[in-house]
Design an enzyme around this catalytic site. Sequence first.
Site, mmCIF file in Angstrom:
data_model
loop_
_atom_site.group_PDB
_atom_site.id
_atom_site.type_symbol
_atom_site.label_atom_id
_atom_site.label_comp_id
_atom_site.label_asym_id
_atom_site.label_seq_id
_atom_site.Cartn_x
_atom_site.Cartn_y
_atom_site.Cartn_z
ATOM 1 N N ALA A 223 43.031 42.350 47.578
ATOM 2 C CA ALA A 223 42.672 41.987 48.948
ATOM 3 C C ALA A 223 41.281 41.354 48.993
ATOM 4 O O ALA A 223 40.857 40.860 50.033
ATOM 5 C CB ALA A 223 42.735 43.199 49.858
ATOM 6 N N ASN B 132 43.004 49.939 43.130
ATOM 7 C CA ASN B 132 41.836 49.689 43.963
ATOM 8 C C ASN B 132 42.176 49.750 45.453
ATOM 9 O O ASN B 132 41.880 50.730 46.127
ATOM 10 C CB ASN B 132 41.214 48.342 43.584
ATOM 11 N N ASP B 133 42.842 48.719 45.949
ATOM 12 C CA ASP B 133 43.100 48.657 47.391
ATOM 13 C C ASP B 133 43.925 49.853 47.894
ATOM 14 O O ASP B 133 43.740 50.303 49.013
ATOM 15 C CB ASP B 133 43.834 47.355 47.734
ATOM 16 N N VAL B 134 44.822 50.358 47.032
ATOM 17 C CA VAL B 134 45.711 51.442 47.484
ATOM 18 C C VAL B 134 45.003 52.788 47.609
ATOM 19 O O VAL B 134 45.600 53.754 48.059
ATOM 20 C CB VAL B 134 46.949 51.595 46.560
#
Lengths: 457, 89
Positions: free
Chosen positions: A424, A383-385
């Site tokens: 995050a 997700n965040d990456v």
Amino acid sequence: MLLSNLSYVLASVLFILGIKKLSHPKTAREGNFIAALGMLIAIVATLLSNGQIDLKLIFIGMIIGSIIGALFATKVEMTQMPQMVAIFNGFGGGASALVAAAEFLKGGEISVFTISTISISVFIGTLTLTGSFIAFGKLQGFISGQPIVFPGQQLLNALLAITLLAVGILLSISSPTEIEYFYYLIAISAILGITLTIPIGGADMPVVVSLLNSYSGVAAAATGFVLMNNGLIISGALVGASGLILTSIMCKGMNRSLANVIFGAVGLKQESSSSASGKEVAIKSYSTEEAAMIFDAAEKIIIVPGYGLAVAQAQHSAREVAEYLEAQGKQVLYAIHPVAGRMPGHMNVLLAEANIPYEQLKDLDEINSEFEDCDVALVLGANDVVNPAARHDTTSPIFGMPILDVDKSRTVIINKRTMNTGFAGIQNELFGYDNSIMVFGDAKDMLQQLLKDLKDL
Amino acid sequence: MDINILTVFILAIFVGVEIITKVPPTLHTPLMSGSNAISGIAVVGAIISTELNGGVGSYLGLLAVIFATVNVVGGFMVTDRMLKMFKRK
């Protein structure tokens, strides 16, 4: 003594050669064997050249240790590797501290230099031991992965550190040596290991494990200074350097400073910011059948695995899909973000376990230019990456973090269980992009269904 | 204090940085578990610290031998187990 000293030179050379061979997967296994041989030589030479040692005690210890070590090594699941390394760091640090403590308790004349190195060794070793056990507990789920914070925490840590320093100095200069100070030193180091590790969130554990890895090396080196033993000093320095390099790679992968990871308590109460922003993204949700048609038309596919993939045990299903697509003449690559697992290089091991050839695994620098002519990027449990906000949104908590540029592909297919946010705690704007398609469901089920639909086409 | 020993320490750090930066990200997990096993070199110190008639120190030495051996045996074995899995096409 000459024999054992020569053996340490040989062992150090073998350790260095062993690590050198770790620079390529082809030679890595041999490298590990060479390093193990170095260790064996050092141990045998030490046993042979010290007449005053208690052989019975040593063999009992070695047998117990070997059994425990072998059990851990053969039983551990690859997803649990971070926990295992964490607890081993703890044992390493603990061993170094114990050796230093034994040297102290032996009594006799101890110079100020030796007692200072003993203090350092006991401090770092004990801190590594308790810190590693907390890290183990968090990774294993015995302790909440959430950061544990309370008011005045930083102040408490600062006070503990100051007290520790004071006790260390008092211990070194007191004459005759006051043994109470030594016990205070151990106790405060142990507490500090705990209080420094509990505020760190589960997602930041890769950094912590790397850092503790480094500490275990430093503790060994410090013990080397106590015993004036080159073998310990060289090996400790190698491990210390290794852990520090990995720590810095992990920090860069998250665009965070080490201080921010250790003291930032990131991962805590983020839900307010994401819900308050209220930015609903309009998404397109497809079935696996529709997704299969997109794959059918694609020539170049890049799979982006995240930790969610490993949790769902979907690595094997991913490989099956990839192999089917390759058999259709398509190119399939895997993009691995530096923090894609729970420790450095974790995702690579998980994919290797699923028999995915290492040549297909590309790291961030290698793969990012490949997305531009990629037809489908398949995001599995990451997700965040892959959040493009990291590139342009200065208000985003992940702004500046290096990401995989999946949005540059013609189509991005994202598999998630729900619309929940990543570590995050922020919503991913990628999901609302025109070229993004969501396929909801458990990664393993989704991939198996996708494979079936591909074959049915 | 012997300055030579400090020289050895500093030079070893440089060697470490030099060779470890060459390890590719793919092998970072085995690097960690392998270097972990190497930090089990404390076993050498543990052996020395079990001196006969050393009293309490000997028992700390025994515990140190156990901890360090777990590190050495477990570390090298699990690294080998992982590296076995890295295959070419």
